[in-house]
Design a protein around this motif. Structure first.
Motif, PDB file in Angstrom:
ATOM      1  N   VAL A 195     -24.593  61.502  -9.792  1.00  0.00           N
ATOM      2  CA  VAL A 195     -23.660  60.403 -10.038  1.00  0.00           C
ATOM      3  C   VAL A 195     -22.306  60.719  -9.426  1.00  0.00           C
ATOM      4  N   ILE A 220     -18.532  60.412  -9.430  1.00  0.00           N
ATOM      5  CA  ILE A 220     -17.616  60.123 -10.538  1.00  0.00           C
ATOM      6  C   ILE A 220     -16.200  59.775 -10.066  1.00  0.00           C
ATOM      7  N   LYS A 235     -14.746  56.997  -9.376  1.00  0.00           N
ATOM      8  CA  LYS A 235     -14.152  55.853 -10.057  1.00  0.00           C
ATOM      9  C   LYS A 235     -14.408  55.871 -11.562  1.00  0.00           C
ATOM     10  N   ARG A 236     -15.053  56.922 -12.054  1.00  0.00           N
ATOM     11  CA  ARG A 236     -15.359  56.997 -13.482  1.00  0.00           C
ATOM     12  C   ARG A 236     -14.297  57.764 -14.259  1.00  0.00           C
ATOM     13  N   ASN A 250     -10.427  58.744 -15.527  1.00  0.00           N
ATOM     14  CA  ASN A 250      -9.262  57.969 -15.962  1.00  0.00           C
ATOM     15  C   ASN A 250      -8.012  58.841 -15.840  1.00  0.00           C
ATOM     16  N   PRO A 304      -8.835  57.147 -11.857  1.00  0.00           N
ATOM     17  CA  PRO A 304      -9.823  57.497 -10.836  1.00  0.00           C
ATOM     18  C   PRO A 304      -9.269  58.540  -9.873  1.00  0.00           C
ATOM     19  N   HIS A 314     -24.956  56.040 -17.703  1.00  0.00           N
ATOM     20  CA  HIS A 314     -23.831  55.420 -18.413  1.00  0.00           C
ATOM     21  C   HIS A 314     -22.984  56.465 -19.132  1.00  0.00           C
ATOM     22  N   THR A 369     -19.092  59.745 -18.361  1.00  0.00           N
ATOM     23  CA  THR A 369     -17.743  59.220 -18.567  1.00  0.00           C
ATOM     24  C   THR A 369     -16.697  60.267 -18.199  1.00  0.00           C
ATOM     25  N   ASP A 370     -15.440  59.887 -18.352  1.00  0.00           N
ATOM     26  CA  ASP A 370     -14.339  60.807 -18.100  1.00  0.00           C
ATOM     27  C   ASP A 370     -14.455  62.050 -18.977  1.00  0.00           C
TER      28      ASP A 370
END
Length: 447
Positions: free
Chosen positions: A289, A291, A293-294, A296, A298, A337, A340-341
């Motif tokens: 994956v 990351i 743009k995942r 915070n 980005p 999903h 995440t950050d």
């Protein structure tokens, strides 16, 4: 010439390898890698290939000279690639930006593009198209990139290169070679300027793991399974018809799943059936994956380091096989999903606390979607093939498949999924794919 797997053996005449240095002076400094970059699983050299057809408008231009000059210009912006990796305490890797350069080999083959065979990985005659320099096969204290440009008799040519995965992921090296293409076509500077900023993906202080990371579990392979040497690779095309058939078998809440998620789940399930995993043992699917743009916030545009994680879908072989396809799709969607950050920060901290561990090997299938290389134009138009040189790695204990975008003979766009298995297991996988598609055999047609 002798035909082997649809390709012809041929001879390549190489000039002496040389070092391409940046076209202008660059800083001599130390640059720290991130804790994602220097994990154990990325400390290897990855081969990629771009294959170009003859272009009448480029007659008189030497592709080797064009690419050599463009790489030298690109290294002014991407000067860490011209340096060397050094290993410090706790196995921490740092780039010393020495400006020594990347290895370059100019070559000629007594073959045409047609004689290269089917333009799908594994690329035939790769040993001829990508010189194996013994002193450049490691990671530390050696060139970080090797490029070979091989001219073909038909006027086409092959650009094969091997890069240290520790420096960049697929998106990062695509960014570099896109810049090479732009500079080769006359641009003064890349449209996207490189950004280092590797500290963003370094561990917190103090590091603390806050989430489960089954992709890095230590798993003992109790059965000591050994995949035989007589393995074969086949390619399975998932076009509009196949994707539609699979999607229609899913419940409504999964109809918005991506094509990649559906194909990955399908191949995982079929491969598990084919490899005869013990019903009570866990099996894993790891999805690569991006990351960027995942996080915070980005990652900044132009970041060309490794910005990938490997969230795992985990279940027992029995549960995976007794349930319909949507069970596997649900697991894959959920795993992706969860990247995440906080997940990323947790896995970065895990790298430091556990000594930069490799990924779980036993009963694990890893899939990645390598795309974008088919668009790299160095002046001769888009390549006839652009992407990984091998479709994957399927030697025990971990298997890897690099999915890729593909257009079939009907002009339909889809996903090509290569996989490598022993012949008997491959027969089982093909049969299972046909069952999944209600008797349709197009998905199981090797190209």
């Amino acid at each position: 010439m002798v035909s082997i797997n649809g390709a012809a053996t041929f001879k390549v005449s190489r000039k002496t390898p040389e070092l391409i240095r940046p076209a202008k002076p660059t800083p001599h400094e130390l640059r720290i890698l991130s804790d994602i970059d220097d994990q154990d699983g990325l400390r290897f050299q990855m081969p990629l290939v771009l294959i170009y057809r003859h272009n009448p408008s480029m007659v008189g231009r030497d592709p080797a000279r064009v690419i050599r000059d463009a790489v030298a210009k690109a290294l002014v912006f991407y000067y860490p690639f011209a340096g060397r990796l050094r290993e410090f305490a706790t196995r921490k890797l740092v780039v010393e930006c020495t400006g020594e350069g990347v290895l370059f080999v100019e070559a000629d083959a007594d073959a045409t593009l047609l004689q290269l065979g089917t333009l799908l990985p594994p690329i035939q005659n790769l040993r001829e198209l990508l010189y194996d320099v013994p002193s450049a096969a490691g990671v530390v204290d050696c060139p970080l990139m090797l490029i070979q440009v091989t001219r073909l008799l038909c006027g086409g040519f092959v650009v094969a290169w091997r890069l240290c995965h520790t420096m960049s992921d697929a998106a990062g090296i695509l960014q570099f070679f896109t810049a090479v293409g732009e500079l080769a076509c006359g641009a003064a500077r890349p449209s996207v300027l490189p950004v280092w900023e590797r500290h963003i993906l370094c561990a917190r202080y103090p590091p603390h793991v806050t989430m489960r990371h089954p992709e890095h579990d230590i798993v003992i392979d109790t059965k000591r399974t050994n995949i035989p040497h007589d393995r074969t690779m086949r390619h399975f095309f998932f076009g509009p018809t196949e994707i539609s058939t699979l999607r229609q078998s899913l419940p409504p809440h999964l109809h918005n799943c991506s094509k990649f998620q559906i194909v990955a789940a399908c191949m995982w399930r079929c491969r598990t059936i084919a490899t005869f995993s013990h019903p009570s043992e866990d099996v894993r699917l790891l999805c690569v994956v991006n990351i960027r743009k995942r996080l915070n916030p980005p990652l900044p545009e132009g970041y060309y380091g490794n910005a990938i994680v490997y969230p795992a879908a985990v279940t027992t072989a029995e549960e995976l096989l007794k349930n319909p396809l949507h069970y596997a799709v649900e697991l894959v969607k959920k795993a992706i999903h969860e990247a995440t950050d906080e997940y990323v920060k947790s896995v970065v901290d895990l790298m430091v606390l556990r000594g930069r561990p490799n990924l779980t090997g036993a009963r694990t299938y890893l899939v990645s979607y390598a795309k974008g290389f088919e668009e790299v134009d160095v002046g001769w138009g888009k390549p006839a093939y652009g992407g990984v040189a091998r479709g994957g790695v399927d030697s025990f204990p971990r298997a890897v498949s690099y999915f890729m975008p593909f257009k079939n003979s009907k002009g339909e766009d889809g996903i090509m999924a290569p996989i490598c298995l022993p012949p008997k297991a491959m027969d089982v996988l093909v049969d299972e794919l046909q069952k999944v598609l209600l008797g349709r055999s197009s998905i199981a047609s090797a190209l």
